[in-house]
Design an enzyme around this catalytic site. Structure first.
Site, PDB file in Angstrom:
ATOM      1  N   HIS A 158      -6.973  -5.366  -2.285  1.00  0.00           N
ATOM      2  CA  HIS A 158      -5.732  -4.643  -2.022  1.00  0.00           C
ATOM      3  C   HIS A 158      -4.719  -5.238  -0.919  1.00  0.00           C
ATOM      4  O   HIS A 158      -3.563  -5.108  -1.099  1.00  0.00           O
ATOM      5  CB  HIS A 158      -6.221  -3.192  -1.351  1.00  0.00           C
ATOM      6  CG  HIS A 158      -5.128  -2.250  -1.082  1.00  0.00           C
ATOM      7  ND1 HIS A 158      -4.319  -1.798  -2.145  1.00  0.00           N
ATOM      8  CD2 HIS A 158      -4.839  -1.718   0.098  1.00  0.00           C
ATOM      9  CE1 HIS A 158      -3.330  -0.845  -1.674  1.00  0.00           C
ATOM     10  NE2 HIS A 158      -3.688  -0.769  -0.202  1.00  0.00           N
ATOM     11  N   ASP A 190      -7.816  -4.754  -6.799  1.00  0.00           N
ATOM     12  CA  ASP A 190      -7.517  -3.593  -5.727  1.00  0.00           C
ATOM     13  C   ASP A 190      -8.466  -2.381  -6.054  1.00  0.00           C
ATOM     14  O   ASP A 190      -8.395  -1.862  -6.913  1.00  0.00           O
ATOM     15  CB  ASP A 190      -6.128  -3.259  -6.057  1.00  0.00           C
ATOM     16  CG  ASP A 190      -5.583  -2.366  -4.787  1.00  0.00           C
ATOM     17  OD1 ASP A 190      -6.349  -1.725  -3.975  1.00  0.00           O
ATOM     18  OD2 ASP A 190      -4.317  -2.188  -4.940  1.00  0.00           O
ATOM     19  N   SER A 225       0.652  -1.089  -0.027  1.00  0.00           N
ATOM     20  CA  SER A 225      -0.021  -0.125  -0.100  1.00  0.00           C
ATOM     21  C   SER A 225       0.977   1.175  -0.168  1.00  0.00           C
ATOM     22  O   SER A 225       1.716   1.330  -0.798  1.00  0.00           O
ATOM     23  CB  SER A 225      -0.975  -0.084   1.200  1.00  0.00           C
ATOM     24  OG  SER A 225      -2.088   0.982   1.240  1.00  0.00           O
TER      25      SER A 225
END
Length: 448
Positions: free
Chosen positions: A378, A344, A250
Site C-alpha cells: 500500500h 495492497d 491512500s
C-alpha cells in the site's frame, strides 16, 4: 573536574575506535559522495579485506520518533579483498543477491508496525553503514540523504485555515505548483514535498486535520478547505498560473479526485493506491455531500502474523446504492496518473483504478494512464524508503497489513517515483523557464 574527565574519556574512546579502524587497513566508501539526494542510489565498496573473507554489512538509522531501523547482510570478499554491493551478492541476511541499495530498503524497525517518520523535510536522514567481522567493526561511514537539495526553501504555512509546509525551489521562478496530500492522522509528511521541490516544483504539503492548532478529531471534511489551498498556491508569485498538480496516497486519493472534479485550475493528478469513493468522513462541498462507504466487519480477517487484513472491508463503490459516494471524475479536465499496488492489503486499489478508467473511458476520455506493480504494498513512498508492511491504522486503531514483498516493493517505489516526476513534467508546463535547468542531473551535495 568530573565533566572534564568524562569529555577526556569520550575523546580517548573515539580516538581508540579511529585507531582500530585505521589499523585494520579496511576502508568503506560511499560513492559518489557520502551526501546525496534521497532519491539517488549510492555505491558501497569495502576494500582492504583478506581475499574470500566473510564480512557482515550493517545499516541503521534513527527516525524523528526515535525508532531505530536496521538491516544486515553477509558478503564474501573477492580475490582482491573487496566487497562491492553493486557487483557482489549477499549470501544471507535482510536480503540476498546483488542489491546495491539493499541496506536501505530492507531495514526493519525495532518497534513493530513502525514506518520511518521524518517531520522536517529540510533536514537529512543519516544512514550509518558498518563493515563487521568476528563481532568487530572494521570500518564505517555515514550516508547523509537529503530530501531538500541545496537552495530549496522550507516555509511553514498558516494562512487562514490553511496549515502545512511550502517547499520552494532555488531561483526566481515561476515554477509549476503541486499540492501534496498524504493520509490520515495528525501528522504532516514532508519528504515527498521536499523532493518534488528539489526537482523544480513549488510544493505545498497540506495538512488534513489534527496538525498544530487544527481540530484533533473531525466529523466531516470540507472541500472548501482544499479550494483555499489551491487559491493560496496559485497566488504565490513563485508559482505559474497555468494550473497546479496534486499528488496523493491512500485516503487522500479520493480527496485529490474530488479536487480535480469540482475545483478549477487542477491540471494533473497523481493518485497512488487511493479510492474513487469517499471513505471514513462525509465530504462536503457547497450543497453537495459525499457520504462515506460503509464497512462490512465480517469481511475483515486476521493474517497468520496476527494483524488485521481489511482489504475487502469496504462496500463496493460501483454498487448502485453507493454511487453517491463516488467522485464525479468524468467532470475533470485534468490528466490522471493512477499508480496501483496489486498486493495492497489496505484496500483493493487495483479495482478502484480499473473502475476509474472505465468511468473515464465511458465518457470518451483518454486523459489517464494506469501503472501497476504486482507485488508491491500500500505505502509506495519515495525511493529507497524502508518497506512498511503493517502498521497501526488511524481509522481502525489496530495493526493492519499493508502488503507487499520487500524487494518488489522497493523496485516499485523507484519506478513509481520516476513516473510521477515524468507525469508532472509533461503536464505542468515544465518545458520553459528556469525549470529546464533543473531537469539536468543534480549536483552532489558534498564531494567524496
Amino acid at each position: 573536574m568530573a565533566l572534564l574527565l568524562r569529555r577526556f574519556s569520550k575523546v580517548m574512546q573515539r580516538n581508540a575506535l579511529i585507531k582500530t579502524y585505521s589499523d585494520s587497513g579496511v576502508r568503506l566508501r560511499i560513492l559518489p559522495s557520502t551526501s546525496c539526494s534521497y532519491e539517488d542510489p549510492v555505491q558501497i565498496k569495502v576494500s582492504g579485506l583478506t581475499p574470500r573473507q566473510h564480512v557482515e554489512m550493517r545499516s541503521h538509522l534513527k527516525d524523528d520518533k526515535g525508532v531505530v531501523f536496521k538491516a544486515a547482510a553477509t558478503y564474501q570478499a573477492d580475490g582482491s579483498g573487496e566487497v562491492d554491493l553493486s557487483r557482489h551478492s549477499s549470501l544471507v541476511g535482510s536480503y540476498t543477491g546483488v542489491e546495491p541499495m539493499g541496506l536501505f530498503w530492507s531495514m526493519k524497525p525495532d518497534v513493530p508496525h513502525s514506518k520511518v517518520v521524518k517531520r522536517d523535510g529540510s533536514t537529512p536522514l543519516h544512514v550509518h553503514i558498518e563493515a563487521c567481522s568476528g563481532g568487530e567493526t572494521l570500518a564505517k561511514e555515514t550516508n547523509e540523504r537529503h530530501f531538500a537539495s541545496h537552495g530549496v526553501r522550507r516555509v511553514p504555512v498558516s494562512d487562514g485555515r490553511i496549515r502545512g509546509t511550502l517547499f520552494i525551489p532555488p531561483g526566481e521562478g515561476p515554477f509549476p505548483g503541486i499540492i501534496d496530500l498524504y493520509t490520515l492522522g495528525g501528522i504532516l509528511c514532508e519528504p515527498r514535498a521536499a523532493l518534488l521541490a528539489s526537482n523544480g516544483f513549488v510544493t505545498l504539503a497540506l495538512a488534513l486535520y489534527g496538525y498544530q492548532d487544527m481540530p484533533k478529531k473531525i466529523e466531516k471534511l470540507e472541500l472548501e478547505y482544499f479550494e483555499e489551498a489551491l487559491t493560496f498556491l496559485q497566488k504565490l508569485p513563485q508559482v505559474k498560473k497555468t494550473g497546479v498538480g496534486i499528488v496523493s496516497i491512500s485516503k487522500s486519493g479520493e480527496l485529490a479526485l474530488s479536487m480535480a472534479s469540482l475545483l478549477p485550475n487542477v491540471k494533473a493528478t497523481a493518485w497512488i493506491n487511493g479510492n474513487i469513493a469517499n471513505v471514513i468522513f462525509p465530504l462536503h462541498y457547497k450543497d453537495i455531500v459525499f457520504p462515506p462507504l460503509t464497512v462490512s466487519m465480517e469481511r475483515i480477517t486476521v493474517t497468520p502474523s496476527g494483524v488485521l487484513d481489511i482489504r475487502d472491508a469496504l462496500e463496493d463503490p460501483m454498487l448502485k446504492e453507493n454511487h453517491a459516494s463516488v467522485m464525479p471524475i468524468e467532470r475533470a479536465s485534468c490528466n490522471f496518473l493512477f499508480v496501483v499496488s496489486e498486493d495492497d492489503r489496505n484496500w483493493n486499489s487495483a479495482y478502484y483504478a480499473e473502475q476509474a478508467s472505465n468511468i473515464l473511458k465511458a465518457h470518451g476520455k483518454t486523459n489517464y494512464e494506469v501503472v501497476s506493480y504486482p507485488k508491491a504494498g500500500h505505502f509506495l513512498e519515495v525511493p529507497y524508503m524502508p518497506h512498511y508492511p503493517s502498521g497501526i491504522h488511524a481509522a481502525v486503531g489496530q495493526a493492519v497489513a499493508f502488503g507487499g514483498e520487500p524487494k518488489a516493493h522497493a523496485d516499485a517505489q523507484v519506478d513509481a517515483w520516476r513516473r510521477v516526476l515524468e507525469f508532472f513534467k509533461k503536464h505542468l508546463d515544465c518545458d520553459n523557464g528556469p525549470f529546464k535547468s533543473l531537469l539536468e542531473p543534480k549536483r552532489q551535495l558534498k564531494d567524496e
